[in-house]
Scaffold this active site. Structure first.
Site, PDB file in Angstrom:
ATOM      1  N   GLU A  22      -3.045 -30.858   2.084  1.00  0.00           N
ATOM      2  CA  GLU A  22      -2.547 -30.296   0.827  1.00  0.00           C
ATOM      3  C   GLU A  22      -1.106 -30.725   0.550  1.00  0.00           C
ATOM      4  O   GLU A  22      -0.718 -30.952  -0.592  1.00  0.00           O
ATOM      5  CB  GLU A  22      -2.651 -28.767   0.860  1.00  0.00           C
ATOM      6  CG  GLU A  22      -4.066 -28.222   0.967  1.00  0.00           C
ATOM      7  CD  GLU A  22      -4.969 -28.688  -0.160  1.00  0.00           C
ATOM      8  OE1 GLU A  22      -4.454 -28.933  -1.277  1.00  0.00           O
ATOM      9  OE2 GLU A  22      -6.181 -28.830   0.065  1.00  0.00           O
TER      10      GLU A  22
ATOM     11  N   GLU B 152      -7.586 -37.618  -3.115  1.00  0.00           N
ATOM     12  CA  GLU B 152      -8.042 -36.823  -1.970  1.00  0.00           C
ATOM     13  C   GLU B 152      -8.218 -37.691  -0.723  1.00  0.00           C
ATOM     14  O   GLU B 152      -7.943 -37.245   0.397  1.00  0.00           O
ATOM     15  CB  GLU B 152      -9.359 -36.116  -2.312  1.00  0.00           C
ATOM     16  CG  GLU B 152      -9.255 -35.087  -3.431  1.00  0.00           C
ATOM     17  CD  GLU B 152      -8.349 -33.920  -3.090  1.00  0.00           C
ATOM     18  OE1 GLU B 152      -8.158 -33.648  -1.887  1.00  0.00           O
ATOM     19  OE2 GLU B 152      -7.823 -33.294  -4.025  1.00  0.00           O
TER      20      GLU B 152
END
Length: 429
Positions: A279, A358
């Site tokens: 993250e 991602e």
């Protein structure tokens, strides 16, 4: 004309739904390629038979609901126009008040109410499905509370946008789309800045992470990543879901590191640190700003296409839709219909960009933690908790997936692990 358009709309929706039902339940193959069978990415190695069956069944139904809900919204706006309901909303608003801004508020209220009622059954089915498969733990009262918060929040934001947009349409029939887009830039940044401290707390309670030892480890990672965070927040999601999540959100001084309590309960500290490193990569690589910039580019193209399509539609089908001009408030359902369709059409491209980000974040987490085992087991647990398919069908990935599939993510970690072992063996020799 109106009857023919309505008939074609219903027929197109039926064929669209039938195609995706056939694709998801009879044609699509979510089994793993031979070379991945028995690997750590193979769900048979970390899910029992019941979990395997439920993940396949739940995923197919959930995907079908998505592909039915999206075009249903288009059909709803189409019939609002064809049945003259948009005209009726405007008439009611003019009877209610003489003030233009209040007329807009009244019109939008009726349109929002009808939209909410029309979409509520599908929303409830989605909620009930999640509850039936034990993904959701949320009570009906809590779910309805969030639905009402959604309604009023969307109503407030949409009211501001509609007021400005239709004022611009009246002032500049040829450039309203450009001026509207220019004004959306600061508005988007403002909402992004406010979201962590104003919007998110409307739905959940946020409080400092109770596990101070873990908080210290996460903040050390944040320090390495140059993230200006003094606290890690946890949010009480166990009353609503069994799914897992963690994220870094906000911009500037409002940036926040957030963990769901379900993640804290089900994952080890090593797994949590891997997820947090992932993250944090979004912050380090400025994906939040990239996403804002990308969405603004998309919205510029979308506003221009909407301008062209609305003009063409009003000229050709204005009588059938009971719209006299683009700047007439009665055209709002047409505007929303076109925007929704453009969002769906552009979703494969936006998903592709998101999957790239991602993938970058996964690689960053690998390099930062050097803990491939924690990464693999955390992804396996994410699959189990959300009953998600490891290898979803192509069209599902194309239209829905903003993340790489679990097959891709776990396989990447395995490849890195094998390379590291090979390197160590060579160094040892």
């Amino acid at each position: 004309m109106a009857r023919k358009i309505g008939l074609y709309g219903v027929l197109a929706y039926f064929l669209f739904g039938l195609f995706f039902y056939w694709y998801l339940f009879y044609f699509a193959d979510s089994s793993l390629p031979f070379e991945y069978q028995g690997s750590q990415a193979d769900p048979a190695t970390f899910l029992n038979e019941r979990e395997l069956f439920l993940s396949e069944e739940y995923s197919r139904i959930r995907y079908l609901l998505y592909f039915l809900s999206t075009p249903f919204e288009w059909l709803f706006y189409l019939f609002i126009l064809l049945l003259g309901l948009s005209k009726a909303f405007k008439d009611w608003s003019e009877v209610t008040t003489k003030r233009k801004w209040l007329q807009t508020a009244v019109y939008l209220f009726w349109l929002s109410i009808f939209s909410y009622v029309a979409m509520l059954p599908l929303s409830y089915i989605s909620y009930h499905l999640s509850k039936s498969y034990h993904i959701s733990t949320q009570s009906f009262a809590s779910w309805m509370k969030e639905e009402l918060i959604d309604f009023w929040l969307n109503y407030g934001i949409t009211f501001i946008l509609v007021m400005v947009l239709y004022w611009l349409m009246k002032k500049s029939t040829k450039r309203w789309w450009l001026y509207g887009w220019l004004l959306s830039v600061p508005f988007t940044l403002f909402l992004t800045f406010l979201q962590p401290v104003v919007i998110d707390p409307l739905y959940n309670d946020f409080y400092p992470l109770k596990n101070k030892e873990l908080e210290t480890e996460i903040l050390e990672l944040a320090k390495k990543a140059d993230i200006p965070a003094d606290h890690v927040f946890e949010v009480n999601m166990s009353e609503k879901t069994n799914a897992l999540n963690a994220y870094v959100t906000g911009i500037g001084s409002n940036a926040r590191i957030v963990l769901w309590d379900t993640t804290l309960d089900k994952l080890s500290n090593e797994q949590i640190l891997f997820i947090m490193a992932h993250e944090m990569a979004h912050y380090v690589e400025k994906h939040i700003y990239v996403n804002i910039a990308t969405s603004l580019v998309f919205s510029l193209a979308g506003m221009y296409l909407t301008y062209k399509l609305m003009n063409w539609t009003v000229v050709r089908y204005g009588n059938a839709f009971k719209i006299s001009a683009v700047s007439d408030l009665r055209s709002l359902p047409l505007f929303l219909l076109i925007i929704s369709m453009l969002l769906f059409i552009s979703s494969p491209l936006s998903n592709m960009i998101s999957r790239y980000q991602e993938t970058r974040a996964d690689r960053y987490a690998i390099e930062m933690t050097k803990d491939t085992e924690a990464g693999i087991t955390s992804f396996q647990e994410l699959s189990r908790a959300g009953l998600s398919q490891v290898n979803p069908p192509f069209l599902v990935k194309f239209f829905i997936y903003g993340h790489p599939t679990m097959l891709e993510r776990i396989s990447t970690l395995e490849e890195y692990e094998h390379k590291q072992r090979g390197t160590k063996e060579i160094e040892g020799n």
